[in-house]
Design an enzyme around this catalytic site. Structure first.
Site, short mmCIF file in Angstrom:
data_model
loop_
_atom_site.label_atom_id
_atom_site.label_comp_id
_atom_site.label_asym_id
_atom_site.label_seq_id
_atom_site.Cartn_x
_atom_site.Cartn_y
_atom_site.Cartn_z
N LYS A 158 0.86 -1.18 0.00
CA LYS A 158 0.00 0.00 0.00
C LYS A 158 0.90 1.23 0.00
O LYS A 158 1.92 1.26 0.70
CB LYS A 158 -0.90 -0.03 1.24
CG LYS A 158 -1.90 1.13 1.31
CD LYS A 158 -2.85 0.98 2.50
CE LYS A 158 -3.88 2.10 2.56
NZ LYS A 158 -4.82 1.97 3.70
N SER B 298 -9.79 2.27 2.62
CA SER B 298 -8.84 2.98 1.80
C SER B 298 -7.82 2.09 1.10
O SER B 298 -7.19 2.53 0.15
CB SER B 298 -8.08 4.00 2.67
OG SER B 298 -7.27 3.33 3.62
N SER C 40 -10.18 -0.13 6.78
CA SER C 40 -9.55 -0.05 5.45
C SER C 40 -8.88 -1.32 4.96
O SER C 40 -8.46 -1.37 3.81
CB SER C 40 -8.54 1.09 5.42
OG SER C 40 -9.24 2.29 5.29
N1 GLN Z 1 -13.47 4.62 5.94
C1 GLN Z 1 -12.84 4.98 7.17
C2 GLN Z 1 -12.39 6.43 7.10
O1 GLN Z 1 -12.58 7.02 6.12
C3 GLN Z 1 -11.69 4.07 7.48
C4 GLN Z 1 -10.46 4.38 6.74
C5 GLN Z 1 -9.27 3.58 7.20
O2 GLN Z 1 -9.41 2.54 7.87
N2 GLN Z 1 -8.10 4.06 6.88
O3 GLN Z 1 -11.83 6.94 8.00
#
Ligand code: GLN
EC number: 6.3.5.7
Length: 492
Positions: free
Chosen positions: A79, A154, A178
């Protein structure tokens, strides 16, 4: 061999050990696939063919010399939130479009020690804020199961690369879902470890008390291989925990489903936005686990309604602090021709950050400001404690807790949900981060549009082995994790 990408990670380690193929052949195979197929999926931000082939040759040489470890020569995608020495690390942002880290994240360094071959860096929501990967400065990644849908976020690039068979496993990070939600949207297995199990050093910070790296792959077994690489104490991360790591691969059969007490939170299955197909598939998977000997126990998680407001105060508050370092002075995007220092700060940040990141910095700064700190931030911390206690109480009577990973399957690209609608989609994942618990997503079927559905199992602290083992048992008895998107069937 034309179908090396069909092998599991274990089969790759066996094939490499038996010299059925070399790491160079395996790596070239993936690079060819990326070149041919990724134009449609757009999972990679940066592909590093020269470096990958050099690492593959080094792996092959090491193997010939008798110095190989199990994973020596197996390719991986990282990532783009993990710092990589000499390779661009963007966090999906214009702010870091040209950032080349002078050091490796601990997770990346551990991968090198294990002999992994880096194929490249994969796309993500900007600074990991989002649930679709659409907020990336580099454009939206597509869901391999339906190219007009998002892969989730994400860690959407990691998920899409895996679902299109453009990497055998990938790193992800999970601050509020995410790893689990994109794994759910793309029919994959993904593990969010206990907070402190995987080093955050060199992982670009979003919300430090919630951020945790973890493995994403097609099966629990493949995740276990990567977890063996990623997990462990790191003196460079002050919240990394000094606790022995398990051998997650050796423990894959360490838990039996027979007699396992699975908690079913009443509140979770009555959430307004829960899609009927998602509910049905998750219930079918629980029925299957029951057939395998698990005991389903209805439980209460009374704090469910507080999850979204609590997370969406704490995460932006921490983000506003973490992202203050991007000021146009030391590194990252710098506005041109500033008239003075204030102008440099303001324009670098306004031009360098996208709208969702700016929204969260504003919310977080507000929640932390003098007049509102007690009413918002302190209160959210108190509710966070209650959410954690709710889980601990549940674990007095059950071994794991079951839930959907997300209330829906993958959204259409450009569905243009309002921020609040988007945040509500995180209902099933964020409490796990607030409590610091481990949880895993496993694919359990498809909705009426043939989009994957995921089951989430939440464990008590340090129960990663147990979660991987339970999912492994499930995957021995079912074949959802072996299903491939049509695009993954294409040969390069
Ligand atoms: N969708 C969640 C957010 O926008 C989680 C994102 C994540 O785990 N990095 O914060």
């Amino acid at each position: 061999m034309t179908d090396l990408h069909r092998l599991s990670v274990r089969e790759m380690t066996e094939g490499l050990a038996a010299a059925q193929f070399s790491s160079r052949e395996l790596t070239e195979h993936y690079l060819k696939r990326i070149e041919k197929i990724d134009a449609q999926v757009q999972s990679y931000v940066t592909v590093t063919p020269e470096l990958a082939l050099a690492e593959a040759d080094a792996a092959d040489a090491l193997r010939k010399a008798g110095g190989a470890a199990a994973l020596t020569g197996v390719p991986i995608a990282h990532k783009d939130i993990f710092c990589t020495h000499g390779i661009k690390t963007t966090a999906g942002s214009k702010m870091l479009d040209n950032f080349i880290s002078p050091y490796d994240a601990t997770v990346v360094a551990k991968g090198k020690v294990a002999g992994l071959v880096t194929l490249g860096k994969v796309n993500m929501d900007e600074f990991a804020m989002g649930s679709t990967s659409e907020s990336s400065y580099f454009g939206a990644t597509k869901n391999p199961w339906a190219l007009d849908h998002v892969p989730g976020g994400s860690s959407g690039g990691s998920a899409a690369a895996l679902a299109a068979d453009l990497a055998p496993f990938a790193t992800g990070t999970d601050t509020g879902g995410s790893i689990r939600q994109p794994a759910s949207f793309c029919g994959l297995t993904g593990l969010k470890p206990t907070y402190g199990r995987v080093s955050r050093f060199g992982m670009i910070a979003y919300a430090s008390s919630l951020d945790q790296g973890g493995p994403m792959a097609r099966s629990a077994e493949d995740c276990a291989y990567l977890m063996n690489v990623m997990a462990g104490h790191d003196a460079k991360d002050s919240t990394s925990v000094e606790k022995d790591v398990d051998n997650y691969v050796a423990n894959l059969n360490g838990t039996t489903v027979k007699g396992l007490r699975i908690g079913i939170p009443k509140q979770y299955f009555n959430v307004a936005g829960l899609d009927a197909d998602v509910k049905a598939r998750v219930e079918e998977s629980l029925k299957k686990l029951e057939d395998m000997g698990a005991i389903l126990v209805e439980i209460d998680l009374n704090m469910t309604e507080s999850y979204v407001p609590t997370y969406y105060l704490i995460a932006p508050a921490e983000a506003s602090s973490n992202l203050s370092r991007f000021d146009g002075v030391r590194y990252g995007y710098r506005a041109e021709n500033p008239v003075d220092l204030m102008d440099l700060y303001k324009r670098s940040r306004s031009e360098g950050f996208g709208p969702e990141v700016q929204r969260r910095i504003l919310i977080g700064t507000y929640a932390l400001s003098a007049g509102y700190y007690d009413a918002y931030y302190v209160k959210a911390q108190k509710v966070r404690r209650l959410i954690q206690q709710d889980f601990l109480k549940a674990f007095e009577s059950v071994d794991v807790i079951a839930a959907p990973s997300a209330p829906t399957t993958a959204y259409r690209i450009g569905a243009n949900l309002s921020p609040v609608e988007m945040y509500l989609g995180d209902i099933y994942t964020i409490a796990v981060n607030l409590a610091g618990l481990p949880a895993i997503n496993a694919p359990v079927g498809f909705d009426k549009d043939s989009l994957p559905v995921g089951l989430q199992l939440i464990g008590n602290y340090w129960s990663e082995s147990q979660l991987l083992s339970v999912v492994h048992q499930y995957q021995q008895a079912t074949d959802w994790h072996t299903k491939r998107a049509a695009i993954a069937e294409e040969n390069a």
